[in-house]
Scaffold this motif. Structure first.
Motif, PDB file in Angstrom:
ATOM      1  N   GLY A  40       0.822  -1.199   0.000  1.00  0.00           N
ATOM      2  CA  GLY A  40       0.000   0.000   0.000  1.00  0.00           C
ATOM      3  C   GLY A  40       0.858   1.251   0.000  1.00  0.00           C
ATOM      4  N   ILE A  41       0.190   2.387  -0.044  1.00  0.00           N
ATOM      5  CA  ILE A  41       0.858   3.683  -0.041  1.00  0.00           C
ATOM      6  C   ILE A  41       0.373   4.463   1.171  1.00  0.00           C
ATOM      7  CG2 ILE A  41       1.442   5.722  -1.396  1.00  0.00           C
ATOM      8  CD1 ILE A  41       2.062   3.091  -2.823  1.00  0.00           C
ATOM      9  N   VAL A  42       1.304   4.892   2.007  1.00  0.00           N
ATOM     10  CA  VAL A  42       0.979   5.710   3.171  1.00  0.00           C
ATOM     11  C   VAL A  42       1.742   7.023   3.058  1.00  0.00           C
ATOM     12  CG1 VAL A  42       1.104   5.920   5.682  1.00  0.00           C
ATOM     13  CG2 VAL A  42       0.552   3.709   4.647  1.00  0.00           C
ATOM     14  N   ASP A  43       1.001   8.096   2.893  1.00  0.00           N
ATOM     15  CA  ASP A  43       1.609   9.419   2.764  1.00  0.00           C
ATOM     16  C   ASP A  43       2.669   9.448   1.670  1.00  0.00           C
ATOM     17  OD1 ASP A  43       1.954  12.069   3.287  1.00  0.00           O
ATOM     18  OD2 ASP A  43       3.030  11.813   5.178  1.00  0.00           O
ATOM     19  N   GLY A  44       2.370   8.793   0.554  1.00  0.00           N
ATOM     20  CA  GLY A  44       3.266   8.804  -0.596  1.00  0.00           C
ATOM     21  C   GLY A  44       4.371   7.773  -0.557  1.00  0.00           C
ATOM     22  N   LEU A  45       4.498   7.028   0.539  1.00  0.00           N
ATOM     23  CA  LEU A  45       5.559   6.039   0.678  1.00  0.00           C
ATOM     24  C   LEU A  45       4.992   4.619   0.646  1.00  0.00           C
ATOM     25  CD1 LEU A  45       7.692   7.720   3.493  1.00  0.00           C
ATOM     26  CD2 LEU A  45       7.990   7.884   1.023  1.00  0.00           C
ATOM     27  N   VAL A  46       5.777   3.704   0.075  1.00  0.00           N
ATOM     28  CA  VAL A  46       5.342   2.317  -0.066  1.00  0.00           C
ATOM     29  C   VAL A  46       5.449   1.595   1.270  1.00  0.00           C
ATOM     30  CG1 VAL A  46       5.834   0.101  -1.168  1.00  0.00           C
ATOM     31  CG2 VAL A  46       5.998   2.219  -2.487  1.00  0.00           C
ATOM     32  N   VAL A  47       4.393   0.866   1.629  1.00  0.00           N
ATOM     33  CA  VAL A  47       4.365   0.062   2.850  1.00  0.00           C
ATOM     34  C   VAL A  47       4.048  -1.378   2.467  1.00  0.00           C
ATOM     35  CG1 VAL A  47       3.257  -0.315   5.080  1.00  0.00           C
ATOM     36  CG2 VAL A  47       3.616   2.011   4.251  1.00  0.00           C
ATOM     37  N   ASN A  48       4.758  -2.319   3.068  1.00  0.00           N
ATOM     38  CA  ASN A  48       4.596  -3.729   2.741  1.00  0.00           C
ATOM     39  C   ASN A  48       4.439  -4.532   4.032  1.00  0.00           C
ATOM     40  OD1 ASN A  48       6.898  -6.306   2.275  1.00  0.00           O
ATOM     41  ND2 ASN A  48       4.933  -6.332   1.248  1.00  0.00           N
ATOM     42  N   GLY A  49       3.603  -5.545   4.007  1.00  0.00           N
ATOM     43  CA  GLY A  49       3.436  -6.388   5.184  1.00  0.00           C
ATOM     44  C   GLY A  49       2.932  -7.761   4.797  1.00  0.00           C
ATOM     45  N   VAL A  50       2.966  -8.691   5.754  1.00  0.00           N
ATOM     46  CA  VAL A  50       2.469 -10.048   5.544  1.00  0.00           C
ATOM     47  C   VAL A  50       1.481 -10.367   6.668  1.00  0.00           C
ATOM     48  CG1 VAL A  50       3.043 -12.492   5.364  1.00  0.00           C
ATOM     49  CG2 VAL A  50       4.610 -10.779   4.424  1.00  0.00           C
ATOM     50  N   ILE A  51       0.230 -10.625   6.305  1.00  0.00           N
ATOM     51  CA  ILE A  51      -0.811 -10.921   7.280  1.00  0.00           C
ATOM     52  C   ILE A  51      -0.731 -12.395   7.670  1.00  0.00           C
ATOM     53  CG2 ILE A  51      -3.291 -10.941   7.716  1.00  0.00           C
ATOM     54  CD1 ILE A  51      -3.587  -8.736   5.668  1.00  0.00           C
ATOM     55  N   ASP A  52      -0.658 -12.662   8.958  1.00  0.00           N
ATOM     56  CA  ASP A  52      -0.553 -14.041   9.433  1.00  0.00           C
ATOM     57  C   ASP A  52      -1.754 -14.879   9.017  1.00  0.00           C
ATOM     58  OD1 ASP A  52       1.898 -13.842  10.584  1.00  0.00           O
ATOM     59  OD2 ASP A  52       1.210 -13.846  12.654  1.00  0.00           O
ATOM     60  N   GLU A  53      -2.948 -14.341   9.221  1.00  0.00           N
ATOM     61  CA  GLU A  53      -4.138 -15.166   8.987  1.00  0.00           C
ATOM     62  C   GLU A  53      -5.338 -14.327   8.585  1.00  0.00           C
ATOM     63  OE1 GLU A  53      -5.139 -18.409  11.835  1.00  0.00           O
ATOM     64  OE2 GLU A  53      -7.053 -17.361  12.027  1.00  0.00           O
ATOM     65  N   LEU A  54      -6.069 -14.820   7.592  1.00  0.00           N
ATOM     66  CA  LEU A  54      -7.363 -14.266   7.190  1.00  0.00           C
ATOM     67  C   LEU A  54      -8.363 -15.416   7.204  1.00  0.00           C
ATOM     68  CD1 LEU A  54      -6.412 -11.983   4.152  1.00  0.00           C
ATOM     69  CD2 LEU A  54      -7.261 -11.211   6.359  1.00  0.00           C
ATOM     70  N   SER A  55      -9.525 -15.171   7.795  1.00  0.00           N
ATOM     71  CA  SER A  55     -10.542 -16.220   7.841  1.00  0.00           C
ATOM     72  C   SER A  55     -11.924 -15.586   7.920  1.00  0.00           C
ATOM     73  CB  SER A  55     -10.323 -17.134   9.048  1.00  0.00           C
ATOM     74  OG  SER A  55     -10.732 -16.486  10.242  1.00  0.00           O
ATOM     75  N   TYR A  56     -12.942 -16.435   7.874  1.00  0.00           N
ATOM     76  CA  TYR A  56     -14.322 -15.987   8.016  1.00  0.00           C
ATOM     77  C   TYR A  56     -14.826 -16.170   9.450  1.00  0.00           C
ATOM     78  CZ  TYR A  56     -14.543 -15.805   2.912  1.00  0.00           C
ATOM     79  OH  TYR A  56     -14.322 -15.485   1.600  1.00  0.00           O
ATOM     80  N   ILE A  57     -13.916 -16.466  10.359  1.00  0.00           N
ATOM     81  CA  ILE A  57     -14.293 -16.699  11.754  1.00  0.00           C
ATOM     82  C   ILE A  57     -14.108 -15.418  12.559  1.00  0.00           C
ATOM     83  CG2 ILE A  57     -13.806 -18.011  13.847  1.00  0.00           C
ATOM     84  CD1 ILE A  57     -12.764 -20.257  12.042  1.00  0.00           C
ATOM     85  N   CYS A  58     -15.186 -14.918  13.139  1.00  0.00           N
ATOM     86  CA  CYS A  58     -15.111 -13.716  13.973  1.00  0.00           C
ATOM     87  C   CYS A  58     -14.467 -14.069  15.306  1.00  0.00           C
ATOM     88  CB  CYS A  58     -16.507 -13.136  14.200  1.00  0.00           C
ATOM     89  SG  CYS A  58     -16.507 -11.669  15.261  1.00  0.00           S
ATOM     90  N   PRO A  59     -13.391 -13.398  15.702  1.00  0.00           N
ATOM     91  CA  PRO A  59     -12.702 -13.733  16.951  1.00  0.00           C
ATOM     92  C   PRO A  59     -13.445 -13.296  18.205  1.00  0.00           C
ATOM     93  CG  PRO A  59     -11.659 -11.847  15.918  1.00  0.00           C
ATOM     94  CD  PRO A  59     -12.686 -12.348  14.943  1.00  0.00           C
ATOM     95  N   ASP A  60     -14.384 -12.382  18.062  1.00  0.00           N
ATOM     96  CA  ASP A  60     -15.145 -11.909  19.226  1.00  0.00           C
ATOM     97  C   ASP A  60     -16.481 -11.365  18.749  1.00  0.00           C
ATOM     98  OD1 ASP A  60     -16.179 -10.605  21.491  1.00  0.00           O
ATOM     99  OD2 ASP A  60     -14.176 -10.199  22.276  1.00  0.00           O
ATOM    100  N   VAL A  61     -17.498 -12.203  18.789  1.00  0.00           N
ATOM    101  CA  VAL A  61     -18.821 -11.836  18.271  1.00  0.00           C
ATOM    102  C   VAL A  61     -19.402 -10.652  19.036  1.00  0.00           C
ATOM    103  CG1 VAL A  61     -21.172 -12.655  17.866  1.00  0.00           C
ATOM    104  CG2 VAL A  61     -19.246 -14.199  17.510  1.00  0.00           C
ATOM    105  N   ASN A  62     -19.144 -10.588  20.323  1.00  0.00           N
ATOM    106  CA  ASN A  62     -19.700  -9.496  21.127  1.00  0.00           C
ATOM    107  C   ASN A  62     -19.141  -8.133  20.705  1.00  0.00           C
ATOM    108  OD1 ASN A  62     -21.305 -11.162  22.746  1.00  0.00           O
ATOM    109  ND2 ASN A  62     -19.591 -11.623  24.099  1.00  0.00           N
ATOM    110  N   LEU A  63     -17.889  -8.096  20.266  1.00  0.00           N
ATOM    111  CA  LEU A  63     -17.311  -6.839  19.794  1.00  0.00           C
ATOM    112  C   LEU A  63     -17.839  -6.463  18.418  1.00  0.00           C
ATOM    113  CD1 LEU A  63     -13.522  -6.988  20.817  1.00  0.00           C
ATOM    114  CD2 LEU A  63     -15.319  -5.527  21.764  1.00  0.00           C
ATOM    115  N   GLU A  64     -18.038  -7.469  17.575  1.00  0.00           N
ATOM    116  CA  GLU A  64     -18.522  -7.204  16.218  1.00  0.00           C
ATOM    117  C   GLU A  64     -19.972  -6.753  16.223  1.00  0.00           C
ATOM    118  OE1 GLU A  64     -18.242  -6.181  12.968  1.00  0.00           O
ATOM    119  OE2 GLU A  64     -16.793  -7.783  12.706  1.00  0.00           O
TER     120      GLU A  64
END
Length: 321
Positions: A40-64
């Motif tokens: 992505g781009i943040v304030d004109g600068l390139v930012v890179n990252g690696v997300i550990d996990e993506l899923s369809y499971i809500c980790p805390d239903v009460n917060l959502e």
């Protein structure tokens, strides 16, 4: 892990983008994907990252979905359906639920040397990291990332054709197509672009960074069709023991775009040389123990001088009394 030989910088980047495409398809196909790289781009600068996990499971239903207290004289919707004899609300709305897009949730796994969860101040960097992932994913899903900024930053030719060796190797990794007949995690049966095509055919049709990036964006839009609304607002950090992997616990919280924007604005001012560095808060002074610049840090030296001066003033007041 499969070793793929790359002949050019463009091949190397093509492999990274291809891995993201496969990760997104895996998420839709199985409901879970790991190690998804994002840019992505943040304030004109390139930012890179690696997300550990993506899923369809809500980790805390009460917060959502915070619970709403009903007045004592009001019947809940689920009770109404049961009383009315029309079956449960789940049965009544099953067909609608199948066509509804499920949200995707971000999670991160951290290891710790001691068997305790981090304090609020120690947790702050992880909180910012996860919120930044949420922000970057939204930008990719809405095609708001200018790929030309990345190609310029890394001196890439977006129109250069991938090498034949690269296309052959990657094209042979997965000869089984993603079948459009497989049911999605949200219950839909919608066919996807390139369903039924093998990897080689897909790569031949998208044989440079520009076209492969466009394919990746279309995969993001399939996975997160409503942009930020397709991303769950609850973020999770799970902590494990560094020694044996024992789960110590987890922390969940809600995405706060205003907090993230404020943090990034402040930090980018320093990163771009627009302000002087600020020392950490006193409660975060433990970070200085692992800082390579601690011995020559002006902030630390000034704090020592301030402490000496305060001690001197205290002695003077005591002597005067």
């Amino acid at each position: 892990t499969v070793k793929v030989d790359v002949a050019t910088k463009e091949d190397a980047w093509g492999l990274r983008i291809w891995n993201v495409i496969q990760g997104l398809r895996t998420l839709r196909d199985t409901g879970l994907t790991r190690e998804l790289e994002i840019w992505g781009i943040v304030d004109g600068l390139v930012v890179n990252g690696v997300i550990d996990e993506l899923s369809y499971i809500c980790p805390d239903v009460n917060l959502e979905k915070p619970k709403v207290e009903l007045p004592s004289d009001q019947t809940s919707l689920s009770n109404f359906f049961n009383v009315a004899g029309g079956g449960s609300i789940a049965e009544t709305t099953r067909s609608k639920r199948r066509s509804r897009t499920q949200k995707v949730y971000i999670a991160d796994v951290k290891t710790r040397g001691n068997r305790t969860l981090p304090s609020a101040s120690a947790f702050r960097p992880t909180k910012i990291q996860l919120m930044l992932y949420h922000h970057l994913l939204t930008a990719l899903a809405t095609n708001a990332v200018d790929f030309s900024v990345l190609t310029t930053r890394y001196s890439l030719d977006p129109d250069k054709t991938f090498s034949d060796e690269f296309i052959t190797q990657v094209g042979g990794l997965n000869d089984e197509p993603f079948s459009s007949s497989q049911e999605e995690p949200n219950g839909s049966h919608e066919s996807e672009p390139n369903s039924g095509q093998d990897s080689l055919a897909t790569l031949l049709a998208h044989n440079n960074l520009s076209t492969l990036w466009s394919l990746m964006i279309s995969e993001f839009q399939l996975t997160l069709p409503d942009g930020a609304a397709s991303l769950g607002s609850v973020l999770k950090a799970e902590y494990r023991s560094r020694g044996d992997g024992f789960i110590l616990g987890s922390k969940t919280f809600v995405m706060d775009e205003a907090d993230l924007t404020s943090y990034l604005s402040h930090e980018m001012e320093w990163w771009k040389g627009e302000r002087e560095p600020h020392g950490v808060a006193v409660e975060e002074a433990f970070k200085c123990r692992s800082c390579d610049f601690a011995d020559e840090c002006e902030w630390r030296l000034n704090k020592v001088e301030e402490a000496i001066e305060m001690a001197r003033m205290t002695r003077k007041r005591t002597a005067a009394i």
